[in-house]
Write an enzyme that holds these catalytic residues in place. Structure first.
Site, mmCIF file in Angstrom:
data_model
loop_
_atom_site.group_PDB
_atom_site.id
_atom_site.type_symbol
_atom_site.label_atom_id
_atom_site.label_comp_id
_atom_site.label_asym_id
_atom_site.label_seq_id
_atom_site.Cartn_x
_atom_site.Cartn_y
_atom_site.Cartn_z
ATOM 1 N N HIS A 245 0.847 -1.186 0.000
ATOM 2 C CA HIS A 245 0.000 0.000 0.000
ATOM 3 C C HIS A 245 0.885 1.239 0.000
ATOM 4 O O HIS A 245 1.972 1.235 0.586
ATOM 5 C CB HIS A 245 -0.922 0.000 1.228
ATOM 6 C CG HIS A 245 -2.023 1.015 1.160
ATOM 7 N ND1 HIS A 245 -1.843 2.326 1.547
ATOM 8 C CD2 HIS A 245 -3.316 0.912 0.740
ATOM 9 C CE1 HIS A 245 -2.977 2.994 1.369
ATOM 10 N NE2 HIS A 245 -3.876 2.159 0.876
ATOM 11 N N GLU A 300 -7.689 -4.375 -0.695
ATOM 12 C CA GLU A 300 -8.168 -4.963 -1.947
ATOM 13 C C GLU A 300 -8.356 -6.476 -1.831
ATOM 14 O O GLU A 300 -9.274 -7.047 -2.436
ATOM 15 C CB GLU A 300 -7.179 -4.678 -3.083
ATOM 16 C CG GLU A 300 -6.995 -3.207 -3.390
ATOM 17 C CD GLU A 300 -5.739 -2.951 -4.193
ATOM 18 O OE1 GLU A 300 -5.080 -3.934 -4.601
ATOM 19 O OE2 GLU A 300 -5.411 -1.778 -4.418
#
Length: 358
Positions: A245, A300
């Site tokens: 991330h 995700e």
């Protein structure tokens, strides 16, 4: 100068704080763990808009107002053919653009309701099925699933979607939220701000990323295949979807919230056993191959599992993300309108200078 505006402060906000080093997300004074699985979409809307949108209904009246807004918006689906031939994200964006712009609570209610109505309608149209009218008596999460499948969801399914919508409601000044704030700062209206958010969210480096997680799981197939498949993917120079991330240097706290939501759906919900095997193998391989980088599970990964378990196709995942994140976009837009000024950063020119006459 920081490329990508990393570490540049562009706004002061009461809405959310992302602490990437500690893996902490705070929303209006509450940790994500306090909210996810304990708060409904409607309660999250009330929390986010507290003090930012005078005239917004409260309590049960808010749920009723959202239900009526969904019913009103269904008329756009019935009377226009705008979405014919479009994918879900483009369809949602086209239908949303038909809402009259404004800055008040009526406009905000329609925009909060819009992704629920338009996502379900777009998916059904893509499948060759007739869209289903909203049921204003249901909650936003329950009605979204009702409009998608044509039957009332179980309480566990509605609660799982509520958890997702709350988990992704706001996340600092991410790309789509920044886009929404920039547009709001011009006083173009809330519809324009949300359209900017949708347009940014559809990019594969932002909200368009969860779908490929499903493709990865489909390709792996069985837990025993995980390590070999993942190593081959890295050998080909591919990125492992659902890991790493831009902000978090430890595990994304939203991943755990969504994993718990899947587990609460039941032992057979989704592909949790496969996902856990893939996650364990991926984290081990990434630590071995990239020891100097912190590449942990991000939102995700379990987003894909949860939305698949609830019956959303991968091409609609970004639309469901927008259903949750519209709350944040609108709250940031209202905050910008109330407390900010026109956002106008500077750029550094690095091109050639004009030639001087002799």
């Amino acid at each position: 100068m920081s490329d990508g505006l990393d570490d540049v402060v562009a706004a002061h906000t009461v809405l959310s704080e992302v602490d990437g080093a500690a893996g902490r997300l705070v929303i209006r004074g509450h940790s994500l763990a306090e909210l996810a699985g304990r708060t409904s979409f409607e309660e999250m809307v009330a929390l986010m808009f507290d003090g930012l949108l005078p005239g917004l209904p409260q309590g049960r009246e808010l749920s009723m107002a959202l239900g009526h807004a969904r019913a009103d918006l269904f008329g756009i689906v019935e009377r226009t053919a705008l979405a014919d031939g479009l994918g879900p994200v483009e369809a949602v964006r086209a239908w949303t653009a038909q809402i009259a712009d404004g800055e008040g609570p009526d406009t905000a209610l329609k925009l909060l309701a819009a992704p629920a109505v338009f996502t379900a309608a777009a998916v059904r149209k893509q499948r060759g099925l007739a869209p289903i009218a909203p049921d204003p008596a249901l909650s936003q999460a329950a009605d979204t699933l009702h409009m998608l499948h044509g039957e009332a969801p179980t309480p566990a399914q509605a609660a799982a979607l509520d958890t997702y919508l709350v988990t992704v409601a706001d996340h600092g000044l991410n790309a789509s939220t920044f886009a929404a704030r920039v547009v709001a700062s011009t006083r173009a209206g809330l519809v324009s701000a949300v359209l900017a958010g949708i347009s940014a969210l559809k990019g594969p480096l932002h909200g368009g990323a969860p779908g490929p997680v499903i493709e990865m799981l489909d390709a792996i197939g069985e837990p025993a295949n995980a390590r070999a498949w993942l190593e081959d993917a890295l050998d080909r120079g591919e990125r492992l979807m659902g890991f790493g991330h831009r902000i978090y240097r430890v595990r994304d706290p939203r991943a755990d919230a969504l994993k718990q939501a899947i587990a609460r759906l039941g032992a057979d919900a989704g592909r949790l056993r496969l996902a856990e095997a893939v996650e364990q193998a991926a984290l081990a391989i990434l630590r071995e191959r990239k020891p100097g980088r912190s590449l942990e599970t991000n939102v995700e990964f379990y987003t894909a599992l949860l939305l698949e378990a609830l019956g959303f196709p991968p091409e609609a995942f970004t639309c469901v993300f927008a259903l949750g994140r519209t709350t944040g976009w609108l709250a940031h837009a209202r905050e910008q309108i109330e407390t900010g000024r026109l956002i106008r950063p500077q750029s550094v020119y690095v091109g050639p200078q004009p030639r001087q006459a002799a």
